[in-house]
Design a protein around this motif. Structure first.
Motif, short mmCIF file in Angstrom:
data_model
loop_
_atom_site.label_atom_id
_atom_site.label_comp_id
_atom_site.label_asym_id
_atom_site.label_seq_id
_atom_site.Cartn_x
_atom_site.Cartn_y
_atom_site.Cartn_z
N GLY A 81 0.83 -1.20 0.00
CA GLY A 81 0.00 0.00 0.00
C GLY A 81 0.86 1.25 0.00
O GLY A 81 2.07 1.21 0.27
N ALA A 82 0.25 2.34 -0.30
CA ALA A 82 0.95 3.63 -0.43
C ALA A 82 1.73 3.95 0.84
O ALA A 82 1.19 3.87 1.95
CB ALA A 82 -0.04 4.74 -0.74
N SER A 83 3.01 4.28 0.67
CA SER A 83 3.93 4.71 1.73
C SER A 83 4.29 3.60 2.71
O SER A 83 5.00 3.85 3.69
CB SER A 83 3.37 5.92 2.50
OG SER A 83 3.12 7.00 1.62
N ASN A 84 3.82 2.39 2.48
CA ASN A 84 4.11 1.28 3.39
C ASN A 84 5.46 0.64 3.09
O ASN A 84 5.91 0.62 1.94
CB ASN A 84 3.01 0.22 3.30
CG ASN A 84 1.74 0.64 4.00
OD1 ASN A 84 1.70 1.66 4.69
ND2 ASN A 84 0.69 -0.13 3.82
N LYS A 85 6.04 0.06 4.12
CA LYS A 85 7.29 -0.70 3.98
C LYS A 85 6.92 -2.19 3.97
O LYS A 85 6.94 -2.85 4.99
CB LYS A 85 8.24 -0.39 5.13
CG LYS A 85 8.56 1.10 5.28
CD LYS A 85 9.33 1.38 6.56
CE LYS A 85 9.59 2.87 6.73
NZ LYS A 85 10.30 3.18 8.00
N SER A 86 6.56 -2.71 2.80
CA SER A 86 5.97 -4.04 2.72
C SER A 86 7.00 -5.16 2.59
O SER A 86 6.66 -6.33 2.82
CB SER A 86 5.01 -4.12 1.53
OG SER A 86 5.71 -3.89 0.31
N LEU A 87 8.25 -4.87 2.25
CA LEU A 87 9.28 -5.89 2.09
C LEU A 87 10.46 -5.58 3.00
O LEU A 87 10.92 -4.43 3.06
CB LEU A 87 9.77 -5.96 0.63
CG LEU A 87 8.80 -6.49 -0.42
CD1 LEU A 87 9.47 -6.45 -1.79
CD2 LEU A 87 8.36 -7.90 -0.08
#
Length: 408
Positions: free
Chosen positions: A345-351
């Motif tokens: 998602g927007a602005s998220n640190k997903s990895l």
């Protein structure tokens, strides 16, 4: 000679006449009453005298004939369908019902008689016309006990990741422990000739303060619950508290890694991850940290990446666990899932990709338990108190690399 029945009928007639004289004097309301006239008084005494004589005769005849004065119910039923005056007949339910139907006036047609008997039979039906079964409480359901499994089926919660990821334990005494860390970017030797002085070079260091934070949980149980339950409640609570501690630690670990790691890659899309961006993040981690490096992401993110895997993603490695679910690897590195990683998602640190041997944890003390039977004794309750203190910190920022989605 008159029969006993005729004597009784005569007695009844005299009684009715005497009552008529009294009723005529009293009237319908008490205030209308008057005294009997002399003629009425003479008639009343004569009737009573005759009744006394008949009563004595009836009693003598009853003794000789072995009968008794008919009851009020028998007198009321005399002449009705089903009534049988003879004392020698022994009636049962069936004979009474048959005689009642036969004596019912106006039922001469056999078909009408059948219908009438059916209607009368409904009146003799049982008051609870039903079978016994389990489905209805009154018909037998209340007789069947409800079973109880002696245990509580616990939910599956994720286990603590710190040991799996290789997080380093930091010992120490006190609320805060300072951990020295290497802060020197290089350390190479320099060229020197025969007349040159030695190159003076010292390592740069810094420190990371690890301050313990206390986490608590309180459970209150009544005396009655502890005494009456049969579901192995206390062993369930032990496991539930342990899983809660693991979830708390995972949350703290992820929060510390994303706060203290390095923003290695900005992804191209706010709501997507390209296949080639996976190896791109891998190579943001320096080679010296690669040994022991792992992936950390939300499970849904892993599923998304396996769905978009294409030939372009496999260009750099032969089938890096793309279709082999048993290996749980992504681009040849182990992958661990936790719900505390941000979603795509927007602005998220997903990895997040890195070597967690450069993340420190203090746990002092480990989980503590106190059974307090006194504080709530006036309320009939026992209180269970749990607490532990812990802290997580990234000790080398370059060892942890994460990818961030743009804001749009």
């Amino acid at each position: 000679m008159k029969t006993l029945r005729e004597l009784r009928d005569k007695f009844q007639q005299l009684n009715e006449k005497a009552n008529a004289l009294i009723d005529g004097a009293v009237g319908n309301e008490p205030e209308e009453g008057r005294a009997l006239t002399s003629d009425e008084e003479k008639q009343y005494k004569e009737l009573v005298s005759q009744m006394d004589m008949l009563s004595g005769e009836i009693q003598r005849r009853e003794k000789t004939e072995g009968t008794q004065e008919p009851s009020r119910l028998q007198a009321e039923n005399r002449g009705r369908p089903g009534y049988h005056p003879t004392k020698t007949t022994k009636d049962d339910v069936n004979s009474l019902f048959a005689r009642y139907v036969r004596q019912k006036p106006g039922v001469d047609d056999p078909y009408l008689a059948i219908e009438y008997q059916s209607a009368v039979a409904d009146e003799f039906r049982a008051s609870n016309d039903t079978d016994m079964n389990v489905g209805t409480a009154a018909d037998g359901g209340d007789l069947v006990p409800t079973g109880h499994y002696n245990g509580i089926i616990a939910r599956r919660d994720e286990m603590a990741l710190d040991n799996k990821l290789g997080v380093i334990d930091i010992p120490g005494v006190g609320t805060t422990v300072n951990v020295p860390i290497d802060n020197e970017a290089d350390g190479e030797f320099v060229v020197a000739n025969e007349a040159s002085a030695f190159d003076r070079d010292a390592p740069a260091v810094s420190k990371t303060a690890m301050t313990l934070v206390k986490y608590t949980k309180k459970i209150e149980l009544s005396y009655e619950l502890l005494q009456d339950e049969s579901s192995r409640l206390l062993p369930f609570i032990e496991g539930w508290v342990g899983r809660g501690m693991a979830r708390t630690q995972n949350n703290l670990l992820v929060t510390a890694a994303l706060a203290g790691g390095t923003a290695g890659l900005t992804l191209d899309a706010a709501a997507a991850i390209g296949a080639t961006e996976v190896p791109e993040l891998v190579y943001k981690l320096e080679e010296e940290y690669e040994d022991g490096a792992v992936w950390l992401m939300k499970r849904a993110t892993e599923g998304y990446l396996r769905g978009v895997a294409s030939s372009s993603m496999f260009t750099f490695a032969p089938n890096p666990g793309g279709t082999d679910r048993g290996r749980r690897e992504l681009w040849s590195f182990p992958n661990y899932a936790t719900q505390y990683m941000p979603a795509i998602g927007a602005s998220n640190k997903s990895l997040l990709f890195g070597n967690f041997q450069f993340v420190g944890r203090r746990l002092a003390p480990n989980i503590q338990f106190l059974r307090d039977p006194y504080t709530l004794a006036h309320l009939g309750q026992v209180r269970f108190l749990y607490y532990f203190r812990t802290v997580y910190k990234v000790l080398q920022a370059e060892a942890i690399q994460y990818a961030t989605h743009p804001s749009a």
